[in-house]
Design a protein around this motif. Sequence first.
Motif, PDB file in Angstrom:
ATOM      1  N   PRO A   3       0.829  -1.209   0.000  1.00  0.00           N
ATOM      2  CA  PRO A   3       0.000   0.000   0.000  1.00  0.00           C
ATOM      3  C   PRO A   3       0.859   1.253   0.000  1.00  0.00           C
ATOM      4  N   ALA A   4       0.375   2.278  -0.678  1.00  0.00           N
ATOM      5  CA  ALA A   4       1.130   3.518  -0.779  1.00  0.00           C
ATOM      6  C   ALA A   4       1.197   4.209   0.571  1.00  0.00           C
ATOM      7  N   LYS A   5       2.286   4.936   0.799  1.00  0.00           N
ATOM      8  CA  LYS A   5       2.399   5.770   1.986  1.00  0.00           C
ATOM      9  C   LYS A   5       1.928   7.189   1.706  1.00  0.00           C
ATOM     10  N   ALA A   6       1.972   7.579   0.443  1.00  0.00           N
ATOM     11  CA  ALA A   6       1.518   8.914   0.039  1.00  0.00           C
ATOM     12  C   ALA A   6       1.009   8.827  -1.385  1.00  0.00           C
ATOM     13  N   ALA A   7       0.034   9.661  -1.722  1.00  0.00           N
ATOM     14  CA  ALA A   7      -0.496   9.665  -3.086  1.00  0.00           C
ATOM     15  C   ALA A   7      -1.154  11.000  -3.381  1.00  0.00           C
ATOM     16  N   ILE A   8      -1.167  11.343  -4.653  1.00  0.00           N
ATOM     17  CA  ILE A   8      -1.962  12.458  -5.148  1.00  0.00           C
ATOM     18  C   ILE A   8      -2.915  11.892  -6.190  1.00  0.00           C
ATOM     19  N   PHE A   9      -4.194  12.165  -6.003  1.00  0.00           N
ATOM     20  CA  PHE A   9      -5.233  11.771  -6.949  1.00  0.00           C
ATOM     21  C   PHE A   9      -5.662  13.042  -7.680  1.00  0.00           C
ATOM     22  N   LEU A  10      -5.339  13.118  -8.956  1.00  0.00           N
ATOM     23  CA  LEU A  10      -5.561  14.333  -9.730  1.00  0.00           C
ATOM     24  C   LEU A  10      -6.477  14.016 -10.903  1.00  0.00           C
ATOM     25  N   VAL A  11      -7.664  14.625 -10.906  1.00  0.00           N
ATOM     26  CA  VAL A  11      -8.639  14.437 -11.983  1.00  0.00           C
ATOM     27  C   VAL A  11      -8.773  15.755 -12.731  1.00  0.00           C
ATOM     28  N   GLU A 120      -8.506  17.468  -6.780  1.00  0.00           N
ATOM     29  CA  GLU A 120      -7.130  17.151  -6.369  1.00  0.00           C
ATOM     30  C   GLU A 120      -7.148  16.775  -4.902  1.00  0.00           C
ATOM     31  N   VAL A 121      -6.666  15.581  -4.592  1.00  0.00           N
ATOM     32  CA  VAL A 121      -6.646  15.088  -3.225  1.00  0.00           C
ATOM     33  C   VAL A 121      -5.253  14.565  -2.912  1.00  0.00           C
ATOM     34  N   HIS A 122      -4.702  14.977  -1.777  1.00  0.00           N
ATOM     35  CA  HIS A 122      -3.409  14.499  -1.308  1.00  0.00           C
ATOM     36  C   HIS A 122      -3.675  13.510  -0.170  1.00  0.00           C
ATOM     37  N   GLY A 123      -3.402  12.238  -0.427  1.00  0.00           N
ATOM     38  CA  GLY A 123      -3.674  11.199   0.554  1.00  0.00           C
ATOM     39  C   GLY A 123      -2.416  10.794   1.301  1.00  0.00           C
ATOM     40  N   PHE A 124      -2.613  10.278   2.511  1.00  0.00           N
ATOM     41  CA  PHE A 124      -1.488   9.871   3.339  1.00  0.00           C
ATOM     42  C   PHE A 124      -1.816   8.571   4.060  1.00  0.00           C
ATOM     43  N   ARG A 125      -0.776   7.816   4.345  1.00  0.00           N
ATOM     44  CA  ARG A 125      -0.966   6.614   5.147  1.00  0.00           C
ATOM     45  C   ARG A 125      -1.213   7.020   6.591  1.00  0.00           C
ATOM     46  N   TYR A 126      -2.198   6.401   7.227  1.00  0.00           N
ATOM     47  CA  TYR A 126      -2.610   6.764   8.574  1.00  0.00           C
ATOM     48  C   TYR A 126      -2.387   5.572   9.492  1.00  0.00           C
ATOM     49  N   ASN A 230      -6.991   2.811  -1.557  1.00  0.00           N
ATOM     50  CA  ASN A 230      -7.557   3.956  -0.849  1.00  0.00           C
ATOM     51  C   ASN A 230      -6.541   4.606   0.081  1.00  0.00           C
ATOM     52  N   LEU A 231      -6.725   5.905   0.303  1.00  0.00           N
ATOM     53  CA  LEU A 231      -5.962   6.605   1.322  1.00  0.00           C
ATOM     54  C   LEU A 231      -6.854   7.655   1.982  1.00  0.00           C
ATOM     55  N   PRO A 232      -6.609   7.938   3.261  1.00  0.00           N
ATOM     56  CA  PRO A 232      -7.323   9.028   3.906  1.00  0.00           C
ATOM     57  C   PRO A 232      -6.732  10.376   3.516  1.00  0.00           C
ATOM     58  N   PHE A 233      -7.516  11.428   3.727  1.00  0.00           N
ATOM     59  CA  PHE A 233      -7.061  12.798   3.517  1.00  0.00           C
ATOM     60  C   PHE A 233      -7.807  13.675   4.508  1.00  0.00           C
ATOM     61  N   GLY A 234      -7.343  14.891   4.678  1.00  0.00           N
ATOM     62  CA  GLY A 234      -8.047  15.766   5.598  1.00  0.00           C
ATOM     63  C   GLY A 234      -7.445  17.145   5.668  1.00  0.00           C
ATOM     64  N   ALA A 235      -8.222  18.069   6.235  1.00  0.00           N
ATOM     65  CA  ALA A 235      -7.796  19.444   6.481  1.00  0.00           C
ATOM     66  C   ALA A 235      -8.452  19.883   7.774  1.00  0.00           C
ATOM     67  N   VAL A 236      -7.669  20.006   8.827  1.00  0.00           N
ATOM     68  CA  VAL A 236      -8.252  20.273  10.142  1.00  0.00           C
ATOM     69  C   VAL A 236      -8.872  21.672  10.212  1.00  0.00           C
ATOM     70  N   GLY A 237      -8.306  22.622   9.459  1.00  0.00           N
ATOM     71  CA  GLY A 237      -8.825  23.978   9.512  1.00  0.00           C
ATOM     72  C   GLY A 237     -10.225  24.109   8.968  1.00  0.00           C
ATOM     73  N   SER A 238     -10.536  23.317   7.947  1.00  0.00           N
ATOM     74  CA  SER A 238     -11.860  23.364   7.332  1.00  0.00           C
ATOM     75  C   SER A 238     -12.750  22.215   7.793  1.00  0.00           C
ATOM     76  N   PHE A 241     -12.637  15.762   6.475  1.00  0.00           N
ATOM     77  CA  PHE A 241     -11.956  14.490   6.693  1.00  0.00           C
ATOM     78  C   PHE A 241     -12.601  13.445   5.789  1.00  0.00           C
ATOM     79  N   GLY A 242     -11.768  12.632   5.150  1.00  0.00           N
ATOM     80  CA  GLY A 242     -12.376  11.676   4.237  1.00  0.00           C
ATOM     81  C   GLY A 242     -11.470  10.544   3.821  1.00  0.00           C
ATOM     82  N   THR A 243     -12.008   9.733   2.930  1.00  0.00           N
ATOM     83  CA  THR A 243     -11.291   8.629   2.300  1.00  0.00           C
ATOM     84  C   THR A 243     -11.424   8.775   0.795  1.00  0.00           C
ATOM     85  N   TYR A 244     -10.312   8.648   0.087  1.00  0.00           N
ATOM     86  CA  TYR A 244     -10.360   8.628  -1.371  1.00  0.00           C
ATOM     87  C   TYR A 244     -10.389   7.174  -1.803  1.00  0.00           C
TER      88      TYR A 244
END
Length: 333
Positions: A3-11, A120-126, A230-238, A241-244
Amino acid sequence: MPPAKAAIFLVVTVRPGAEDDVRELLGDVPSLTQAVRFRIPEGNLTCVVGIGAELWDRAYDQPRPAGLHPFVELEGSKHVAVATPGDILFHLRADRMDLCFELSRQLMQRLSGRVDVADEVHGFRYFDQRDLMGFVDGTESPTGAAAVDAVLIGGEDPAHVGGSYVIVQKYLHDLGAWDALPVEEQERVIGREKLSDIELPDDVKPSNSHVTANTIVDPDGTEREIVRDNLPFGAVGSDEFGTYFIGYAADPDVTEQMLRNMFIGDPPGNYDRILDFSTAVTGSLFFVPPADFLEDPDATVAVVSEVPSTPVDARPDADGSLAIGSLRRSDRS
């Protein structure tokens, strides 16, 4: 690959009149990927390219791959799997986000003025491959030879042997409502124990659990599989939180059946209860062609009369994980 440790999903969507320029760029993706990967070889950078049905019709003279069509929106009794625009998917994955970021920057510089970013989503391993809801994600994804067999098109579509299909959805989680549930109830929603990741017994696991909805079995008892990355992503300021979700398959109907079970239900109305806490805000379907098609889409497509049963492993210089999008037609003929 692991599984990836980091990913960018760009559509992206392609502007009218830019199809030829975009086709040329897509042919350069393997060399661009190699150039960035060469700087940190141990970073395991790969890039998978997916092409949407509408762009295929505009940019390529060949008939569509058998399973390529616009994403079908699904409207259930309570939840909707929305369909959103997308001509090209770039799935960039690595052990380090800087590699994904640099390659995506190079791609977008080449595409400047020719495409618009739809998502555009930047995912990370959690932690230990968990999503932000606290459960391990992708447990049932096949590995090794089984994964390659589940993903790669074979003799059923001879003109597109070595390709694949990918469906992507961006899910946003209501973590406040989710965290308010007792752990035992969360486990019933998912169908697994939260700590151990062990699937609940059949007599305990609800029929509307996430695990049940995503288990597809043929009449002969054969379970049909897809490869999730799949990878999770998120932005605490806004407070986002989600899953791609990204699922690869040799036949998109496998993934589509899972989505029908989730959103419509089997029987109808018995939808996947995870949707009460997780909302799909995008949905697109793409075809991932073999590398030689990207490099020369006008080349004569060889008709494959026989496909070997032994899957081809991903080459060290492949531009896609699990050989997705990296095989050449001759590799499977």
